[in-house]
Design a protein around this motif. Structure first.
Motif, PDB file in Angstrom:
ATOM      1  N   VAL A 129       0.840  -1.205   0.000  1.00 10.69           N
ATOM      2  CA  VAL A 129       0.000   0.000   0.000  1.00 10.69           C
ATOM      3  C   VAL A 129       0.871   1.250   0.000  1.00 10.69           C
ATOM      4  O   VAL A 129       0.613   2.207  -0.752  1.00 10.69           O
ATOM      5  CB  VAL A 129      -0.945   0.000   1.219  1.00 10.69           C
ATOM      6  N   GLU A 130       1.907   1.256   0.824  1.00  8.69           N
ATOM      7  CA  GLU A 130       2.796   2.422   0.891  1.00  8.69           C
ATOM      8  C   GLU A 130       3.508   2.660  -0.435  1.00  8.69           C
ATOM      9  O   GLU A 130       3.679   3.813  -0.851  1.00  8.69           O
ATOM     10  CB  GLU A 130       3.808   2.234   2.022  1.00  8.69           C
ATOM     11  N   THR A 131       3.894   1.595  -1.109  1.00  9.74           N
ATOM     12  CA  THR A 131       4.536   1.741  -2.418  1.00  9.74           C
ATOM     13  C   THR A 131       3.568   2.301  -3.443  1.00  9.74           C
ATOM     14  O   THR A 131       3.928   3.159  -4.260  1.00  9.74           O
ATOM     15  CB  THR A 131       5.079   0.371  -2.894  1.00  9.74           C
ATOM     16  N   ALA A 132       2.329   1.819  -3.404  1.00 10.97           N
ATOM     17  CA  ALA A 132       1.318   2.340  -4.330  1.00 10.97           C
ATOM     18  C   ALA A 132       1.083   3.835  -4.104  1.00 10.97           C
ATOM     19  O   ALA A 132       0.962   4.612  -5.062  1.00 10.97           O
ATOM     20  CB  ALA A 132       0.011   1.567  -4.157  1.00 10.97           C
ATOM     21  N   ARG A 201      -7.355  -8.983   0.378  1.00 11.86           N
ATOM     22  CA  ARG A 201      -8.157  -7.893  -0.189  1.00 11.86           C
ATOM     23  C   ARG A 201      -7.444  -6.545  -0.066  1.00 11.86           C
ATOM     24  O   ARG A 201      -7.568  -5.684  -0.948  1.00 11.86           O
ATOM     25  CB  ARG A 201      -9.515  -7.829   0.516  1.00 11.86           C
ATOM     26  N   VAL A 202      -6.713  -6.348   1.023  1.00 16.14           N
ATOM     27  CA  VAL A 202      -5.934  -5.109   1.146  1.00 16.14           C
ATOM     28  C   VAL A 202      -4.945  -5.021  -0.010  1.00 16.14           C
ATOM     29  O   VAL A 202      -4.766  -3.960  -0.621  1.00 16.14           O
ATOM     30  CB  VAL A 202      -5.196  -5.047   2.500  1.00 16.14           C
ATOM     31  N   GLY A 203      -4.287  -6.135  -0.313  1.00 16.34           N
ATOM     32  CA  GLY A 203      -3.375  -6.148  -1.447  1.00 16.34           C
ATOM     33  C   GLY A 203      -4.064  -5.804  -2.748  1.00 16.34           C
ATOM     34  O   GLY A 203      -3.521  -5.073  -3.590  1.00 16.34           O
ATOM     35  N   ASP A 204      -5.268  -6.293  -2.925  1.00 17.83           N
ATOM     36  CA  ASP A 204      -6.033  -5.978  -4.136  1.00 17.83           C
ATOM     37  C   ASP A 204      -6.323  -4.479  -4.227  1.00 17.83           C
ATOM     38  O   ASP A 204      -6.280  -3.894  -5.323  1.00 17.83           O
ATOM     39  CB  ASP A 204      -7.347  -6.754  -4.158  1.00 17.83           C
ATOM     40  N   HIS A 205      -6.618  -3.857  -3.093  1.00 22.31           N
ATOM     41  CA  HIS A 205      -6.859  -2.408  -3.101  1.00 22.31           C
ATOM     42  C   HIS A 205      -5.581  -1.641  -3.434  1.00 22.31           C
ATOM     43  O   HIS A 205      -5.632  -0.593  -4.089  1.00 22.31           O
ATOM     44  CB  HIS A 205      -7.426  -1.955  -1.757  1.00 22.31           C
ATOM     45  N   ALA A 206      -4.438  -2.155  -2.996  1.00 20.70           N
ATOM     46  CA  ALA A 206      -3.166  -1.521  -3.357  1.00 20.70           C
ATOM     47  C   ALA A 206      -2.963  -1.564  -4.871  1.00 20.70           C
ATOM     48  O   ALA A 206      -2.499  -0.585  -5.476  1.00 20.70           O
ATOM     49  CB  ALA A 206      -2.006  -2.218  -2.640  1.00 20.70           C
ATOM     50  N   VAL A 207      -3.316  -2.683  -5.483  1.00 18.03           N
ATOM     51  CA  VAL A 207      -3.223  -2.781  -6.943  1.00 18.03           C
ATOM     52  C   VAL A 207      -4.192  -1.799  -7.603  1.00 18.03           C
ATOM     53  O   VAL A 207      -3.858  -1.163  -8.617  1.00 18.03           O
ATOM     54  CB  VAL A 207      -3.498  -4.223  -7.415  1.00 18.03           C
ATOM     55  N   LEU A 214      -1.454   4.764 -12.625  1.00 16.97           N
ATOM     56  CA  LEU A 214      -0.956   4.560 -13.986  1.00 16.97           C
ATOM     57  C   LEU A 214      -1.864   5.241 -15.005  1.00 16.97           C
ATOM     58  O   LEU A 214      -1.381   5.902 -15.940  1.00 16.97           O
ATOM     59  CB  LEU A 214      -0.870   3.061 -14.280  1.00 16.97           C
ATOM     60  N   TYR A 215      -3.159   5.108 -14.809  1.00 13.15           N
ATOM     61  CA  TYR A 215      -4.093   5.769 -15.733  1.00 13.15           C
ATOM     62  C   TYR A 215      -3.981   7.290 -15.621  1.00 13.15           C
ATOM     63  O   TYR A 215      -4.031   8.000 -16.629  1.00 13.15           O
ATOM     64  CB  TYR A 215      -5.528   5.330 -15.440  1.00 13.15           C
ATOM     65  N   MET A 216      -3.800   7.784 -14.400  1.00 13.49           N
ATOM     66  CA  MET A 216      -3.667   9.225 -14.163  1.00 13.49           C
ATOM     67  C   MET A 216      -2.450   9.790 -14.892  1.00 13.49           C
ATOM     68  O   MET A 216      -2.522  10.853 -15.520  1.00 13.49           O
ATOM     69  CB  MET A 216      -3.531   9.477 -12.662  1.00 13.49           C
ATOM     70  N   VAL A 217      -1.340   9.068 -14.843  1.00 13.78           N
ATOM     71  CA  VAL A 217      -0.076   9.581 -15.379  1.00 13.78           C
ATOM     72  C   VAL A 217       0.023   9.381 -16.890  1.00 13.78           C
ATOM     73  O   VAL A 217       0.440  10.289 -17.623  1.00 13.78           O
ATOM     74  CB  VAL A 217       1.114   8.892 -14.679  1.00 13.78           C
ATOM     75  N   GLU A 218      -0.374   8.195 -17.361  1.00 11.92           N
ATOM     76  CA  GLU A 218      -0.131   7.857 -18.765  1.00 11.92           C
ATOM     77  C   GLU A 218      -1.398   7.567 -19.559  1.00 11.92           C
ATOM     78  O   GLU A 218      -1.305   7.167 -20.720  1.00 11.92           O
ATOM     79  CB  GLU A 218       0.804   6.640 -18.853  1.00 11.92           C
ATOM     80  N   SER A 219      -2.565   7.738 -18.941  1.00  7.25           N
ATOM     81  CA  SER A 219      -3.839   7.395 -19.579  1.00  7.25           C
ATOM     82  C   SER A 219      -3.818   5.953 -20.082  1.00  7.25           C
ATOM     83  O   SER A 219      -4.370   5.623 -21.122  1.00  7.25           O
ATOM     84  CB  SER A 219      -4.115   8.358 -20.754  1.00  7.25           C
ATOM     85  N   ASP A 220      -3.200   5.095 -19.271  1.00 10.20           N
ATOM     86  CA  ASP A 220      -3.024   3.689 -19.619  1.00 10.20           C
ATOM     87  C   ASP A 220      -3.886   2.849 -18.650  1.00 10.20           C
ATOM     88  O   ASP A 220      -3.697   2.899 -17.441  1.00 10.20           O
ATOM     89  CB  ASP A 220      -1.537   3.326 -19.449  1.00 10.20           C
ATOM     90  N   ASP A 221      -4.813   2.085 -19.216  1.00  8.80           N
ATOM     91  CA  ASP A 221      -5.724   1.306 -18.376  1.00  8.80           C
ATOM     92  C   ASP A 221      -5.257  -0.138 -18.216  1.00  8.80           C
ATOM     93  O   ASP A 221      -6.025  -1.023 -17.850  1.00  8.80           O
ATOM     94  CB  ASP A 221      -7.149   1.345 -18.915  1.00  8.80           C
ATOM     95  N   GLU A 222      -3.975  -0.400 -18.430  1.00  2.37           N
ATOM     96  CA  GLU A 222      -3.426  -1.757 -18.386  1.00  2.37           C
ATOM     97  C   GLU A 222      -3.741  -2.501 -17.108  1.00  2.37           C
ATOM     98  O   GLU A 222      -4.056  -3.692 -17.128  1.00  2.37           O
ATOM     99  CB  GLU A 222      -1.901  -1.672 -18.551  1.00  2.37           C
ATOM    100  N   LEU A 223      -3.690  -1.820 -15.958  1.00  2.00           N
ATOM    101  CA  LEU A 223      -3.849  -2.492 -14.669  1.00  2.00           C
ATOM    102  C   LEU A 223      -5.278  -2.421 -14.123  1.00  2.00           C
ATOM    103  O   LEU A 223      -5.561  -2.994 -13.075  1.00  2.00           O
ATOM    104  CB  LEU A 223      -2.898  -1.883 -13.624  1.00  2.00           C
ATOM    105  N   ILE A 224      -6.151  -1.717 -14.804  1.00  2.00           N
ATOM    106  CA  ILE A 224      -7.538  -1.580 -14.327  1.00  2.00           C
ATOM    107  C   ILE A 224      -8.301  -2.839 -14.718  1.00  2.00           C
ATOM    108  O   ILE A 224      -8.330  -3.258 -15.861  1.00  2.00           O
ATOM    109  CB  ILE A 224      -8.221  -0.343 -14.918  1.00  2.00           C
ATOM    110  N   TYR A 225      -8.948  -3.458 -13.726  1.00  2.00           N
ATOM    111  CA  TYR A 225      -9.717  -4.682 -13.981  1.00  2.00           C
ATOM    112  C   TYR A 225     -10.914  -4.743 -13.077  1.00  2.00           C
ATOM    113  O   TYR A 225     -11.028  -3.944 -12.174  1.00  2.00           O
ATOM    114  CB  TYR A 225      -8.857  -5.921 -13.797  1.00  2.00           C
TER     115      TYR A 225
END
Length: 225
Positions: A129-132, A201-207, A214-225
């Motif tokens: 979470v801290e890394t995210a 589930r906490v880990g999932d929220h970190a993702v 990633l979407y904010m910075v590069e408009s890339d939805d690669e990790l959104i699921y």
């Protein structure tokens, strides 16, 4: 509104989101400590403190809504505000999961499943979470891609822990020396499996946080699921 004043509002939003994440991570760490030490006083403090997190969430939510409604941000600013709104939602849910862990701490025994290193799994998840959030703070798109891979390792740890509990249940004979009735054993098993599930589930929220960054910075939805 002059551009400088508008930019200060965006900077304040980022600072507020990061401050909320610090508070949530602190709550999560305290819940994990309560779980490991069976400290009911600490667990109760985590539970009662959730109201403050909810209030902070609503305050930041209102700031996001005002920026969207009154300033009508475009392009990167719009993605930033939208991502911030999504991230505080994930943070609020992590805080709710910390409350769950604190509730388990008030009732659970760590004697039966002492071989499961919940403390280590929890430490890895807090770091995730801290890394995210560090990636969000620095607009670091590259770091967001690493987080999904790290979460796969956490999922593996949680899966192994769950398998250990289930295998133990299947192999246990309810003899007198075990000192547990079937109901008591079921309670212990249920609490441990719920603990592992909520940590995962906490880990999932970190993702999710990484995905929005990633979407904010590069408009890339690669990790959104």
């Amino acid at each position: 509104m002059p551009r400088d004043a508008y930019q200060r509002q965006l900077e304040r939003l980022r600072a507020d989101v990061l401050e909320m994440s610090d508070r949530v991570c602190e709550r999560l760490e305290r819940a994990l400590t309560a779980l490991e030490t069976q400290d009911e006083t600490l667990a109760a403090a985590v539970i009662t403190g959730d109201h403050g997190i909810n209030e902070r969430y609503l305050e930041i939510e209102q700031r996001c809504i005002k920026l969207l409604a009154l300033q009508q941000p475009v392009a990167s600013d719009l993605r930033f505000v939208a991502a911030s709104f999504k991230i505080i939602t994930d943070l609020e849910r992590i805080a709710d999961l910390a409350v769950n862990l604190a509730e388990y701490a008030k009732r659970a025994s760590r004697r039966r499943y002492a071989d499961i290193d919940i403390g280590y799994i929890g430490e890895r998840i807090v770091e995730l979470v801290e890394t995210a959030m560090a990636a969000y703070a620095a607009d670091d798109a590259e770091r967001t891609r690493d987080i999904a891979a790290e979460d796969d390792e956490i999922d593996r740890l949680c899966e192994n822990a769950s398998e250990f509990v289930v295998r133990d249940l299947l192999e246990t004979e309810l003899e007198a020396e075990i000192g547990l009735t079937p109901d008591a054993l079921f309670d212990e098993v249920s609490r441990m499996l719920l603990t592992i599930r909520d940590l995962e589930r906490v880990g999932d929220h970190a993702v999710n946080i990484a995905a929005r960054t990633l979407y904010m910075v590069e408009s890339d939805d690669e990790l959104i699921y």
